[in-house]
Design a protein around this motif. Structure first.
Motif, short mmCIF file in Angstrom:
data_model
loop_
_atom_site.label_atom_id
_atom_site.label_comp_id
_atom_site.label_asym_id
_atom_site.label_seq_id
_atom_site.Cartn_x
_atom_site.Cartn_y
_atom_site.Cartn_z
N GLN A 1 1.43 14.64 -7.70
CA GLN A 1 1.66 13.53 -6.76
C GLN A 1 2.31 12.36 -7.48
O GLN A 1 1.95 12.06 -8.62
CB GLN A 1 0.31 13.02 -6.23
CG GLN A 1 -0.38 13.95 -5.25
CD GLN A 1 0.25 13.91 -3.87
OE1 GLN A 1 0.96 12.95 -3.53
NE2 GLN A 1 0.04 14.96 -3.10
N VAL A 2 3.23 11.69 -6.79
CA VAL A 2 3.83 10.48 -7.37
C VAL A 2 2.81 9.34 -7.33
O VAL A 2 2.16 9.10 -6.31
CB VAL A 2 5.10 10.07 -6.58
CG1 VAL A 2 5.59 8.70 -7.01
CG2 VAL A 2 6.19 11.11 -6.78
N ILE A 3 2.64 8.66 -8.46
CA ILE A 3 1.68 7.56 -8.55
C ILE A 3 2.41 6.26 -8.20
O ILE A 3 3.55 6.06 -8.62
CB ILE A 3 1.12 7.46 -9.99
CG1 ILE A 3 0.57 8.82 -10.43
CG2 ILE A 3 0.05 6.38 -10.09
CD1 ILE A 3 0.34 8.92 -11.93
N ASN A 4 1.74 5.36 -7.48
CA ASN A 4 2.32 4.06 -7.14
C ASN A 4 2.91 3.41 -8.39
O ASN A 4 2.19 3.08 -9.33
CB ASN A 4 1.19 3.20 -6.54
CG ASN A 4 1.62 1.76 -6.27
OD1 ASN A 4 2.44 1.20 -7.00
ND2 ASN A 4 1.06 1.19 -5.24
N PRO A 5 4.26 3.20 -8.41
CA PRO A 5 4.89 2.74 -9.66
C PRO A 5 4.40 1.36 -10.11
O PRO A 5 4.29 1.10 -11.31
CB PRO A 5 6.38 2.72 -9.32
CG PRO A 5 6.51 2.92 -7.87
CD PRO A 5 5.23 3.47 -7.34
N GLY A 6 4.07 0.50 -9.15
CA GLY A 6 3.57 -0.84 -9.51
C GLY A 6 2.29 -0.73 -10.33
O GLY A 6 2.09 -1.44 -11.32
N GLN A 7 1.40 0.18 -9.90
CA GLN A 7 0.14 0.41 -10.60
C GLN A 7 0.37 0.90 -12.03
O GLN A 7 -0.30 0.49 -12.96
CB GLN A 7 -0.70 1.47 -9.86
CG GLN A 7 -1.50 0.92 -8.71
CD GLN A 7 -2.57 -0.05 -9.20
OE1 GLN A 7 -3.22 0.20 -10.20
NE2 GLN A 7 -2.71 -1.17 -8.52
N VAL A 8 1.34 1.81 -12.16
CA VAL A 8 1.60 2.40 -13.48
C VAL A 8 1.98 1.29 -14.47
O VAL A 8 1.44 1.20 -15.57
CB VAL A 8 2.72 3.46 -13.41
CG1 VAL A 8 3.04 4.00 -14.80
CG2 VAL A 8 2.32 4.61 -12.49
N PHE A 9 2.89 0.40 -14.04
CA PHE A 9 3.35 -0.66 -14.95
C PHE A 9 2.24 -1.69 -15.22
O PHE A 9 2.09 -2.17 -16.33
CB PHE A 9 4.64 -1.32 -14.44
CG PHE A 9 5.85 -0.48 -14.75
CD1 PHE A 9 6.47 -0.57 -15.98
CD2 PHE A 9 6.33 0.45 -13.83
CE1 PHE A 9 7.57 0.22 -16.29
CE2 PHE A 9 7.43 1.25 -14.13
CZ PHE A 9 8.05 1.15 -15.36
N LYS A 10 1.44 -1.97 -14.20
CA LYS A 10 0.34 -2.93 -14.37
C LYS A 10 -0.69 -2.40 -15.38
O LYS A 10 -1.08 -3.08 -16.32
CB LYS A 10 -0.32 -3.18 -13.01
CG LYS A 10 -1.24 -4.38 -13.00
CD LYS A 10 -1.72 -4.67 -11.59
CE LYS A 10 -3.23 -4.82 -11.61
NZ LYS A 10 -3.87 -4.47 -10.35
N ARG A 11 -1.10 -1.15 -15.17
CA ARG A 11 -2.09 -0.53 -16.08
C ARG A 11 -1.52 -0.44 -17.50
O ARG A 11 -2.23 -0.66 -18.47
CB ARG A 11 -2.47 0.88 -15.62
CG ARG A 11 -3.14 0.93 -14.30
CD ARG A 11 -4.59 0.48 -14.40
NE ARG A 11 -5.11 0.29 -13.07
CZ ARG A 11 -5.94 -0.68 -12.71
NH1 ARG A 11 -6.36 -1.54 -13.60
NH2 ARG A 11 -6.36 -0.78 -11.48
N ALA A 12 -0.24 -0.09 -17.58
CA ALA A 12 0.38 0.06 -18.91
C ALA A 12 0.37 -1.28 -19.64
O ALA A 12 0.10 -1.34 -20.84
CB ALA A 12 1.80 0.58 -18.77
N GLU A 13 0.63 -2.34 -18.91
CA GLU A 13 0.65 -3.66 -19.56
C GLU A 13 -0.73 -4.02 -20.08
O GLU A 13 -0.88 -4.46 -21.22
CB GLU A 13 1.15 -4.70 -18.55
CG GLU A 13 1.33 -6.05 -19.20
CD GLU A 13 2.17 -6.99 -18.36
OE1 GLU A 13 2.33 -6.75 -17.16
OE2 GLU A 13 2.66 -7.97 -18.95
N GLN A 14 -1.77 -3.78 -19.27
CA GLN A 14 -3.13 -4.09 -19.70
C GLN A 14 -3.55 -3.25 -20.91
O GLN A 14 -4.40 -3.64 -21.69
CB GLN A 14 -4.13 -3.81 -18.56
CG GLN A 14 -3.96 -4.75 -17.39
CD GLN A 14 -4.66 -4.24 -16.15
OE1 GLN A 14 -5.01 -3.06 -16.05
NE2 GLN A 14 -4.88 -5.12 -15.18
N ALA A 15 -2.95 -2.06 -21.02
CA ALA A 15 -3.34 -1.13 -22.08
C ALA A 15 -2.44 -1.23 -23.31
O ALA A 15 -2.52 -0.39 -24.20
CB ALA A 15 -3.32 0.29 -21.52
N GLY A 16 -1.58 -2.24 -23.33
CA GLY A 16 -0.68 -2.38 -24.48
C GLY A 16 0.36 -1.27 -24.55
O GLY A 16 0.83 -0.91 -25.62
#
Ligand code: G
Ligand code: MN
Length: 352
Positions: A151-166
Motif C-alpha cells: 500500500q502507498v503510505i501517505n507521503p506527508g507522514q513519511v517525511f514528517k516521521r523521517a524528520e523526527q527520526a533524523g
C-alpha cells in the motif's frame, strides 16, 4: 568520503544490544534506575549519570516503548543514547550517539529504513500545463513509499516521521534520486520538477553532488530540471537558501519556490530570492473564483512575479472555474487533479 547523515543509515539493534544511556540529571538517573529495577531490567551504572543495559532482540521493542512512556519528553530529548554489541562505545561510535527522542523516533520509524533498503518506493509524476495552450510543459515528481503489504503510505507522514527520526537527509536524497532515475527510465521529454527540502543539507556543493551527478550520468539535460524548494520557512537562514539557489543556478538547473502564499512563505522571499518560478499554494487556489481575499493575494503574487521576471505555476487546481480564474489573472502554468493526478510514468505517456 561519505556524508554520515544522508548516505549511511546505521544499525541500532543487534542480536544482543547494549544501550548506553546518559541522563541529563541525577534526578532523572535515579528515576530510570528505580524504574528499571522494578520492571525486571538489569541495568548497571557506568558513571554518575550513565546506565548500561543489555537486551536480546525480542525484548527491545517493549523496553523502548516503555522508556518512551516513562521519561518525560524534555528529559528524553536531553538524554544521549548509543548502542553497541556489548563493548563500551569507542571513537567510531561517536557519530551514532543520538538524542533520546531522536533515538526512540528512529526506532519507531525503522519501517522507513527498511523501505529505503528494500527500495519499496517510486516516483510518481503529475503534469504541469501551459495556461494558454493547455500543452504539457513539465511533470512534478512526487515520492511514494509502500508499506510491507504494497500500500502507498501517505507521503506527508513519511517525511514528517523521517524528520523526527533524523532521517530527512537520507529520505530527501532517496526521493531526488528516484525522481531522476524514473524520469530517465521513462524517457521523459518535458521539464522535470523535483522537490527539495533545504533543511536536508548542510552545504549545497557537497550535499547536492550525488543528485547533480546522477542527472548527468543519466543523460538528462540540466536546463530541463527545476528544483522546487519546499518548507522554506524552516530553512536555517536566508543565506543558506541563497547558497542553494546559487549552486543550482551555477549547475544550469532551474529553481522554483514551492507553496508561495501559504502560512509563512512570505511574498518577500520572491523578490529576495528571485527564483525562476513561483508555485502558488493550493490553499489559495481552492475556490479562488468565489473568494475575494484569495483573489487579492494571488493577484499581488502574480504582479510581484511578473515585475521580477518570475514565471508562475498555480498548484492544486481541481475545477474548471479555478483554472479559468487563474488563467485570466495571468498565471503562466497550471497544475492539479483537474489536469492530471500524480501517477507512475509509463513510457507511453512520456512519449506523447
Ligand atoms: O508540497 P507540494 O506542493 O509538492 O505537494 C504536492 C502534493 O499535493 C502531492 O502529494 C500531490 O499528490 C498533491 N496534489 C497535487 N495536485 C492536487 C490537487 O489538485 N488537489 C489536492 N488536494 N492535492 C493535490
Ligand atoms: Mn512541490
Amino acid at each position: 568520503m561519505d556524508c554520515p547523515d544522508c548516505e549511511r543509515i546505521d544499525d541500532q539493534i543487534f542480536p544482543k544490544t547494549t544501550f548506553w544511556m546518559s541522563l541529563p540529571s541525577k534526578d532523572s538517573f535515579s528515576k530510570l534506575a528505580v524504574w528499571l529495577g522494578s520492571n525486571g531490567y538489569e541495568g548497571e551504572q557506568f558513571n554518575s549519570q550513565g546506565i548500561r543495559l543489555t537486551l536480546s532482540e525480542s525484548r527491545v521493542e517493549a523496553f523502548i516503548t516503555a522508556l518512551y512512556g516513562e521519561i518525560n519528553g524534555q528529559e528524553l530529548a536531553q538524554s544521549r543514547i548509543v548502542t553497541t554489541e556489548g563493548a563500551p562505545p569507542g571513537p567510531t561510535d561517536l557519530r551514532r550517539v543520538m538524542m533520546g527522542d531522536v533515538f526512540v523516533n528512529r526506532f519507531m520509524a525503522r519501517w522507513i529504513v527498511d523501505a529505503i533498503r528494500d527500495q519499496s518506493y517510486e516516483s510518481w509524476y503529475q503534469p504541469i500545463v501551459a495556461a494558454d495552450s493547455g500543452e504539457v510543459y513539465a511533470h512534478e515528481a512526487l515520492f511514494r513509499m509502500r508499506d510491507k503489504t504494497g500500500q502507498v503510505i501517505n507521503p506527508g507522514q513519511v517525511f514528517k516521521r523521517a524528520e523526527q527520526a533524523g532521517l530527512l537527509f537520507t529520505l530527501d536524497l532517496t526521493a531526488r534520486k528516484a525522481a531522476v532515475e524514473g524520469a530517465a527510465r521513462a524517457g521523459l521529454e518535458t521539464k522535470l520538477f523535483i522537490n527539495f527540502n533545504p533543511s536536508s543539507i548542510y552545504d549545497p556543493s557537497y550535499c547536492l553532488r550525488t543528485t547533480a551527478s546522477a542527472i548527468e550520468e543519466l543523460g538528462l539535460k540540466p536546463e530541463n530540471i527545476v528544483f522546487e524548494l519546499t518548507e522554506t520557512h524552516q530553512a536555517r537562514d536566508k543565506a543558506h537558501l541563497k547558497g542553494i539557489l546559487a549552486f543550482y543556478r551555477a549547475s544550469g538547473f532551474g529553481v522554483a519556490l514551492d507553496d508561495i502564499g501559504s502560512g509563512y512563505s512570505g511574498l518577500s522571499l520572491l523578490h529576495e530570492m528571485k527564483p525562476d518560478i513561483a508555485k502558488i499554494d493550493m490553499d489559495l487556489v481552492r475556490g479562488i473564483h468565489r473568494d475575494a481575499s484569495k483573489q487579492t493575494i494571488v493577484d499581488s503574487i502574480l504582479r510581484i512575479a511578473q515585475k521580477n521576471g518570475i514565471c508562475s505555476v498555480a498548484e492544486g487546481i481541481e475545477t474548471a472555474e479555478e483554472a479559468e480564474w487563474l488563467k485570466t489573472a495571468g498565471a503562466d502554468y497550471l497544475q492539479g487533479y483537474y489536469f492530471g493526478k500524480p501517477q507512475p510514468l509509463s513510457v507511453a505517456e512520456a512519449a506523447e
